[in-house]
Design an enzyme around this catalytic site. Structure first.
Site, mmCIF file in Angstrom:
data_model
loop_
_atom_site.group_PDB
_atom_site.id
_atom_site.type_symbol
_atom_site.label_atom_id
_atom_site.label_comp_id
_atom_site.label_asym_id
_atom_site.label_seq_id
_atom_site.Cartn_x
_atom_site.Cartn_y
_atom_site.Cartn_z
ATOM 1 N N GLY A 86 0.813 -1.218 0.000
ATOM 2 C CA GLY A 86 0.000 0.000 0.000
ATOM 3 C C GLY A 86 0.844 1.264 0.000
ATOM 4 N N ARG A 101 3.859 6.247 1.819
ATOM 5 C CA ARG A 101 4.321 7.629 1.916
ATOM 6 C C ARG A 101 3.661 8.488 0.838
ATOM 7 N NH1 ARG A 101 9.541 7.152 2.689
ATOM 8 N NH2 ARG A 101 10.016 5.017 2.167
ATOM 9 N N LYS A 119 3.683 12.603 -2.903
ATOM 10 C CA LYS A 119 4.624 11.558 -2.494
ATOM 11 C C LYS A 119 5.570 12.143 -1.459
ATOM 12 C CE LYS A 119 7.297 7.879 -4.743
ATOM 13 N NZ LYS A 119 7.890 7.454 -6.023
ATOM 14 N N GLY A 177 6.793 8.048 6.402
ATOM 15 C CA GLY A 177 5.921 8.587 5.374
ATOM 16 C C GLY A 177 6.479 9.799 4.653
ATOM 17 N N ARG A 235 -1.862 -0.941 -9.942
ATOM 18 C CA ARG A 235 -0.686 -1.761 -10.221
ATOM 19 C C ARG A 235 -1.079 -3.230 -10.308
ATOM 20 N NH1 ARG A 235 3.280 1.559 -7.263
ATOM 21 N NH2 ARG A 235 2.182 3.411 -6.546
ATOM 22 N N ASP A 287 4.375 -4.497 -7.554
ATOM 23 C CA ASP A 287 3.726 -3.271 -7.072
ATOM 24 C C ASP A 287 4.262 -2.035 -7.779
ATOM 25 O OD1 ASP A 287 5.910 -4.300 -5.217
ATOM 26 O OD2 ASP A 287 5.879 -2.200 -4.629
ATOM 27 N N ASP A 290 7.245 4.761 -10.443
ATOM 28 C CA ASP A 290 8.104 4.513 -9.278
ATOM 29 C C ASP A 290 9.593 4.507 -9.628
ATOM 30 O OD1 ASP A 290 6.108 4.508 -7.361
ATOM 31 O OD2 ASP A 290 5.639 2.412 -7.688
#
Length: 490
Positions: A88, A91, A111, A124, A181, A250, A260
Site C-alpha cells: 500500500g 508515503r 509523495k 511517510g 498496479r 507493485d 516509481d
C-alpha cells in the site's frame, strides 16, 4: 485566494477496502522548488496560483484543496520474487483525479506527504534527493516519448528526514494515468475476494481500456491489453538504455506507464548485465532481464484474473497462457523495429537482426557508450565520417568491420543519406539523465543551489536536439565521476 482543482474522483468511490482515507500530514515551512507550468496548464490548473504561498502549501500537503478526497491506496506485491500480502501507499496520498485538456483522467498524488495506515513503521516522508531524481528522470522519459508518470511539482518541507543522516525533506506531486498496479489486483486475489478483483477490473477497463468493455470476453481482453502495453513499454526502455531497478509487481502499472523511479538509471557503457540498484544483489532486474521480468509480473496478474476467466480452473489457465504467450512476439516486434530505426533501416530484410546484434555485441566487448554510439552513428549516416563513432570502441577496427556491412545494407534503402540521418536523430537521443549529472544536481540542491537542477531539466526537455551550448551534458562520466550504485528511497 482559492486554488481550484476540478476533481472528479472515481477510485475513492470504490469499496472501502480499496484504500484508507487519510489526510496529508502538514509540514513546517513549505517552499516551492519547481512547478511544471506546462503540465499544470494541461491539467486545467492555474500555474500562477500554484506558485503562490497557498499553492506551495497544497503541493506540500499542508493544505488540502477543495474537492480533494485524500486516500492511500491498498496493494500487495512480489518484491524481488517474494510475495508481501499488504504493502500500500506508505508515503503517498492520492488527492484526487482531474480530466486534462485532452479529456484524459489523471491522478494527482503527493509523495512524501506523511504516514498512512500502510507505512509499516515508516515516517511517510521523502528526502529531497529522491524527489529531484524522480522529477528529473520522469520528465526526461516524457521528453524521450516513453509512457511515464509525470512530475507536477517539487516542494521542500522545511523539515529534516532521518535516513542514514539528517536530510532535507521534500514532497513530489506526481501525475499518473492511474496508480493501479499488478499488486493492486494481488491484494484482493490473495484474500480470495473475487468480487473486489472484478470491481477493480471493471474500473480499469472503464478508465484505461474502454474499447474492451463490450468484448465477448472483456477480462481476457483486459489482460491482452496490459500485455501489449507492457511489451511496448519494456521495448522502449531498452531502446534508450533505461534500467528501472525495482520491477516488483507493485511497481508495474496497469496503464502501461513507467512508475516509481527509485534506483533507476540510464546505462553509460553498453552492458546487458548492467545493474545499478544497491539492493539488486542478484541482478534480477538487470537491463537485459527486464523483458523476462515483465512477463513474470504479467503472469502474476493473469493468476489474479483466473476466476474471472472461467469457473473451470484448467480452462482459465489455458486461456491465460495463450494470452501471456503473445508477450514475447509483441516485445520482440517492438524492440526489433526500434533497433532497425536506430541504425537507419526503413525496411525489414533477412539478416537485419544479426547485423544489429553484432553491433550490440561489439559495443559490449569494446565498452562503447550506448547513447553516444547511436547518436554518432546517426551523424555518420549523413556525412559518412566514422571518426566520432570509432572513438567509442576500444578496438576501432571492430567497428570498422561492422560499419562496412552496415553501409552495404543502407545502400539497399530507398531513402537518401539526409533522410536516413534525420530519421536516426529522431530516435537516438543526444541527451539522457546520466547518473553523474543527476547526482551532481542533487548535491548542489542539498546546498540550496538549484541552478544545476534547472539547467539539467532544460537540456533534457529537448533530448533529440544538439544544443551546442550544453554539449558537455552529452558526455559520459570521467572515471572518477562514475556512479555505479543507486538507492531506493523516497
Amino acid at each position: 485566494m482559492t486554488i481550484h482543482f476540478p476533481f472528479q474522483n472515481t477510485y475513492s468511490a470504490l469499496p472501502a477496502n480499496f484504500f484508507a482515507r487519510v489526510a496529508p500530514t502538514p509540514v513546517a515551512a513549505p517552499r516551492l522548488v519547481k512547478l511544471n507550468r506546462a503540465l499544470a496548464v494541461q491539467l486545467g490548473l492555474d500555474p500562477d496560483m500554484l506558485e503562490s504561498p497557498e499553492g506551495a502549501e497544497i503541493l506540500a500537503g499542508k493544505r488540502v484543496p477543495e474537492g480533494a478526497d485524500p486516500i492511500a491506496m491498498a496493494y500487495a506485491g512480489h518484491q524481488f520474487g517474494q510475495f508481501v500480502p499488504q504493502l500500500g501507499d506508505g508515503r503517498a496520498i492520492l488527492l484526487g483525479e482531474v480530466i486534462d485538456k485532452d479529456g484524459v483522467r489523471r491522478d494527482i498524488q503527493l509523495k512524501g506527504s506523511g504516514p498512512t495506515p500502510f507505512s509499516r513503521r515508516g515516517d511517510g516522508r521523502a528526502a529531497l534527493g529522491p524527489v529531484l531524481r524522480e522529477y528529473i528522470v520522469s520528465e526526461a522519459m516524457y521528453a524521450l516519448g516513453i509512457p511515464t508518470t509525470r512530475s507536477l511539482a517539487a516542494v521542500t518541507s522545511g523539515e529534516g528526514v532521518m535516513r542514514e543522516t539528517m536530510l532535507p525533506g521534500a514532497v513530489l506531486t506526481r501525475v499518473a494515468a492511474s496508480h493501479v498496479r499488478v499488486g493492486t489486483f494481488q491484494f484482493f486475489a490473495a484474500r480470495g475476494d473475487t468480487d473486489a478483483v472484478r470491481a477493480l477490473a471493471d474500473h480499469v477497463i472503464a478508465r484505461h481500456y474502454p474499447d474492451v468493455a463490450k468484448a465477448e470476453r472483456p477480462y481476457h481482453a483486459l489482460l491482452e491489453g496490459v500485455v501489449a502495453r507492457q511489451a511496448d513499454l519494456i521495448a522502449r526502455w531498452l531502446l534508450v538504455g533505461f534500467i528501472h531497478g525495482v520491477m516488483n509487481t507493485d511497481n508495474t502499472s496497469i496503464s502501461g506507464e513507467t512508475i516509481d523511479y527509485g534506483p533507476c538509471a540510464f546505462m553509460d557503457e553498453y552492458n546487458p548485465a548492467q545493474v545499478f540498484s544497491s539492493i539488486d544483489e542478484m541482478g534480477r532486474y538487470a537491463y537485459a532481464n527486464q523483458p523476462r521480468i515483465a512477463l513474470w509480473n504479467l503472469t502474476r496478474l493473469a493468476e489474479c484474473l483466473l476466476r474471472l476467466f472461467s469457473d473451470d480452473q484448467d480452462k482459465a489457465i489455458e486461456q491465460a497462457q495463450m494470452i501471456l504467450g503473445e508477450f514475447a512476439e509483441k516485445f520482440t516486434a517492438a524492440y526489433q523495429a526500434g533497433l532497425r530505426k536506430k541504425i537507419g533501416l526503413f525496411t525489414e530484410r533477412d539478416g537485419d537482426e544479426a547485423l544489429i546484434q553484432d553491433l550490440l555485441d561489439t559495443m559490449a566487448k569494446n565498452t562503447a557508450d550506448f547513447t553516444l554510439t547511436f547518436r554518432r552513428l546517426s551523424d555518420a549516416a549523413g556525412d559518412g565520417a566514422d571518426d566520432k563513432v570509432r572513438d567509442q570502441f576500444t578496438d576501432p577496427a571492430a567497428y570498422d568491420e561492422w560499419a562496412a556491412r552496415w553501409r552495404q545494407r543502407l545502400a539497399d534503402e530507398p531513402q537518401s543519406a539526409a533522410e536516413c540521418q534525420a530519421a536516426m536523430r529522431a530516435v537516438n537521443p543526444a541527451f539522457i539523465p546520466r547518473n553523474h549529472r543527476v547526482e551532481a544536481v542533487i548535491a548542489a540542491a542539498v546546498n540550496n543551489d538549484y541552478t544545476p537542477f534547472e539547467e539539467l531539466l532544460k537540456v533534457l526537455s529537448k533530448p533529440y536536439e544538439d544544443q551546442p551550448d550544453f554539449a558537455a551534458y552529452a558526455d559520459p562520466p570521467l572515471p572518477d565521476q562514475r556512479v555505479l550504485r543507486t538507492f531506493c528511497g523516497t
